[in-house]
Scaffold this motif. Sequence first.
Motif, PDB file in Angstrom:
ATOM      1  N   TRP A 194       0.830  -1.215   0.000  1.00  0.00           N
ATOM      2  CA  TRP A 194       0.000   0.000   0.000  1.00  0.00           C
ATOM      3  C   TRP A 194       0.858   1.256   0.000  1.00  0.00           C
ATOM      4  O   TRP A 194       0.436   2.301  -0.506  1.00  0.00           O
ATOM      5  CB  TRP A 194      -0.976  -0.008   1.170  1.00  0.00           C
ATOM      6  CG  TRP A 194      -0.369   0.219   2.520  1.00  0.00           C
ATOM      7  CD1 TRP A 194       0.089  -0.729   3.390  1.00  0.00           C
ATOM      8  CD2 TRP A 194      -0.178   1.474   3.185  1.00  0.00           C
ATOM      9  NE1 TRP A 194       0.571  -0.149   4.529  1.00  0.00           N
ATOM     10  CE2 TRP A 194       0.407   1.215   4.440  1.00  0.00           C
ATOM     11  CE3 TRP A 194      -0.447   2.801   2.836  1.00  0.00           C
ATOM     12  CZ2 TRP A 194       0.728   2.209   5.360  1.00  0.00           C
ATOM     13  CZ3 TRP A 194      -0.127   3.805   3.747  1.00  0.00           C
ATOM     14  CH2 TRP A 194       0.452   3.499   4.999  1.00  0.00           C
ATOM     15  N   MET A 198       1.266   1.047  -4.659  1.00  0.00           N
ATOM     16  CA  MET A 198      -0.020   1.743  -4.566  1.00  0.00           C
ATOM     17  C   MET A 198       0.116   3.213  -4.197  1.00  0.00           C
ATOM     18  O   MET A 198      -0.818   3.986  -4.391  1.00  0.00           O
ATOM     19  CB  MET A 198      -0.953   1.014  -3.603  1.00  0.00           C
ATOM     20  CG  MET A 198      -1.455  -0.327  -4.136  1.00  0.00           C
ATOM     21  SD  MET A 198      -2.073  -0.267  -5.855  1.00  0.00           S
ATOM     22  CE  MET A 198      -3.431   0.884  -5.695  1.00  0.00           C
ATOM     23  N   GLY A 409      -2.443  -3.901  -4.411  1.00  0.00           N
ATOM     24  CA  GLY A 409      -1.094  -3.767  -4.940  1.00  0.00           C
ATOM     25  C   GLY A 409      -0.514  -5.083  -5.424  1.00  0.00           C
ATOM     26  O   GLY A 409       0.225  -5.128  -6.421  1.00  0.00           O
TER      27      GLY A 409
END
Length: 445
Positions: A194, A198, A409
């Motif tokens: 994340w 991401m 992700g």
Amino acid sequence: MTTKRTLMGSAVGFGLAAGLATAAIAQDTTTLTIATVNNGDMIRMQGLTDNFTEQHPDIELEWVTLEENVLRQRVTQDIATSGGQFDVMTIGVYEVPIWAEQGWLTPLDNLPESYNADDLLPAVRGALSQDGQLYAAPFYGESAMVMYRTDLAEEAGVTIPDQPTWAEIRTAAEAMTDEENGVYGICLRGKPGWGENMALIGAMANSYGARWFDMDWQAQFDSPEWNEVLTDYLDLMTNYGPPGAAANGFNENLSLFQQGKCGMWIDATVAASFVTDPEDSQVADSVGFAQFPNKEGVDNRGNWLWIWTLAVPAGTDASEAAQEFVAWATSQEYTQLVAEEEGWRAAPPGTRTSLYENQEYLDAAPFAQMTLDSMNAVDTSAPAEGEIPYTGAQYVAIPEFQGIGTAVGQSFSAALAGQMDAEQALQSAQQITQREIDRAGYGEN
């Protein structure tokens, strides 16, 4: 004989006293265990901590230095279970308000007056406070921008404007790619997480007009905007990116750029000091900067905002010593120390107003104003173009995002590795995200 016994007794007594004194000193020594991330600024800090220990001989430091994804996992598990492994934690702006609300962080109410909290950039201080109380101290702050090889751009006959569009970035990536000489037009994060791929793709989504959720907390990965985001990301990386990009995060791409293997790198503004460091970067004298791209017609340039902070977990029994270290590592004096040891260009950016009023820093850091402008442009209350029920930036500021973002992700990284196509990755992201958000009860009346 008597004298001998007296001398021996004195020696024994002196030895006992010395031993007790040593034991008292040892007893008075506090050992701080500090969890931190293995990036350049944190490694630099560790190398300068003799300055702190000389001022605080009663405090010893033990370091646990971890890769970014591993760090997040370790500190989250420790603080959520009251494990007590760490006295100081390196955490991000995402965690601070969530953990403070849970009562997991010690309020930083023991900072010295010389710390000058009023010097912190207002947006930074606000993001790390609750009800006016600071719960973490900013080590450095960042937004995101384009770093590019000015020499390669000139050779390829392309111009990268100060405010590029993604279409202009693609044109430049194509023109600068020279695989025969090991030069790739663009380097972007591919490592799942994340806060890894991401972070980049989340910012990219904002710049395309996409959003994570609509006002009813319905996931939006089945939208045309997200399809365009992921398709263009995969196109850039597949055609103009380095091999094995699905394993590349911040550190890996930094190394590639410093070695002259990337025409462009779009990532955190904090990287600018490293790519322009002539001791570490082979291309230090030919680096240009531009703002994070947007899709033409979308009035949004990524809205990336990140702050690496130092925080004190509520469970530590060394809170006073921990706050002393946090104050030192995030102080104006520490910034001055870095400047004296490594030059003003290396000063931790994005936290203090005084740094951007310092002409020595502005002269040494050609990226300084762009960093400040990019950070000031972020509106965490409205990171996306459409109406949204959440706040954040390149992340969604809810506790569940850490798990959701990492799972998404992984799907996107698998697509980059050729294990699935964009449509399958987006379907997976939609299902994962909606399932978790429904399980958590968002959108329920």
